[in-house]
Design a protein around this motif. Structure first.
Motif, short mmCIF file in Angstrom:
data_model
loop_
_atom_site.label_atom_id
_atom_site.label_comp_id
_atom_site.label_asym_id
_atom_site.label_seq_id
_atom_site.Cartn_x
_atom_site.Cartn_y
_atom_site.Cartn_z
N PHE A 232 0.85 -1.20 0.00
CA PHE A 232 0.00 0.00 0.00
C PHE A 232 0.88 1.24 0.00
O PHE A 232 1.87 1.30 0.74
CB PHE A 232 -0.91 0.04 1.23
N ALA A 233 0.52 2.21 -0.83
CA ALA A 233 1.16 3.53 -0.84
C ALA A 233 0.06 4.58 -0.79
O ALA A 233 -0.90 4.50 -1.57
CB ALA A 233 2.00 3.72 -2.10
N SER B 155 6.13 12.15 -5.93
CA SER B 155 7.09 11.55 -6.87
C SER B 155 6.69 11.62 -8.33
O SER B 155 7.54 11.52 -9.22
CB SER B 155 7.30 10.08 -6.51
N GLY B 156 5.40 11.75 -8.58
CA GLY B 156 4.93 11.69 -9.96
C GLY B 156 4.69 10.26 -10.42
O GLY B 156 4.15 10.02 -11.49
N LEU B 157 5.11 9.28 -9.62
CA LEU B 157 4.84 7.88 -9.94
C LEU B 157 3.41 7.55 -9.57
O LEU B 157 2.83 8.18 -8.69
CB LEU B 157 5.76 6.96 -9.12
N LYS B 158 2.84 6.55 -10.20
CA LYS B 158 1.53 6.06 -9.81
C LYS B 158 1.67 5.29 -8.50
O LYS B 158 2.73 4.72 -8.22
CB LYS B 158 0.95 5.13 -10.89
N GLN B 159 0.60 5.27 -7.72
CA GLN B 159 0.64 4.52 -6.46
C GLN B 159 1.08 3.08 -6.70
O GLN B 159 1.87 2.53 -5.94
CB GLN B 159 -0.72 4.55 -5.76
N GLY C 131 9.13 -1.36 -5.92
CA GLY C 131 9.06 -0.19 -6.80
C GLY C 131 9.44 1.11 -6.13
O GLY C 131 9.92 2.03 -6.79
N TRP C 132 9.27 1.21 -4.83
CA TRP C 132 9.63 2.43 -4.10
C TRP C 132 11.11 2.78 -4.27
O TRP C 132 11.49 3.94 -4.21
CB TRP C 132 9.30 2.29 -2.62
N LEU C 133 11.95 1.77 -4.54
CA LEU C 133 13.38 2.00 -4.67
C LEU C 133 13.74 2.84 -5.90
O LEU C 133 14.79 3.47 -5.94
CB LEU C 133 14.14 0.68 -4.73
N TRP C 134 12.86 2.88 -6.90
CA TRP C 134 13.12 3.64 -8.10
C TRP C 134 13.43 5.10 -7.78
O TRP C 134 14.30 5.71 -8.41
CB TRP C 134 11.93 3.57 -9.06
#
Length: 122
Positions: free
Chosen positions: A18-19, A27-31, A38-41
């Protein structure tokens, strides 16, 4: 000024499940991009190995996780954050999930982080 916080939840194996919506806003990333590892990106390339290694060690030993590193904002700039995580459990199942708080530090808090920079980074 209040620091900006993002809440993540990980399963017992340390995989993000969960995010909160603020993750996407910052971040501009999708949840969904935060899920799993994926958080490491968004972690700065020079900080990524440390962040991943320390996270895996905390998950393995069920220890509290606390690290400073730089994280990428939607505009491509990197900002210092303090990540704290604790294993959550109940009386039947130890360490079922992890509660994770990413706290982006404002300029007034940078002094404490800068002291850590020499320890963790080049």
């Amino acid at each position: 000024m209040e620091p900006f916080r993002i809440i993540l939840v990980a399963d017992i194996n340390g995989s993000i499940v969960f995010a909160d919506p603020k993750a996407e806003q910052f971040s501009g990333l999708k949840q969904a991009d935060f899920l799993g590892d994926g958080w490491l990106w968004g972690v700065h390339p020079r900080d990524r190995l440390l962040a991943k290694t320390q996270w895996r060690k905390s998950v393995l030993y069920k220890n509290v996780y606390e690290e400073f590193y730089r994280y990428r904002k939607y505009d491509g700039t990197y900002h210092w954050l303090l990540t704290r995580s604790i294993p959550l459990s109940n009386f039947r199942i130890p360490a079922m999930h992890w509660a994770i708080v990413l706290e982006f530090l404002g300029a007034e808090n940078i002094g404490g982080v800068a002291m850590k920079e020499n320890h963790f980074h080049e």
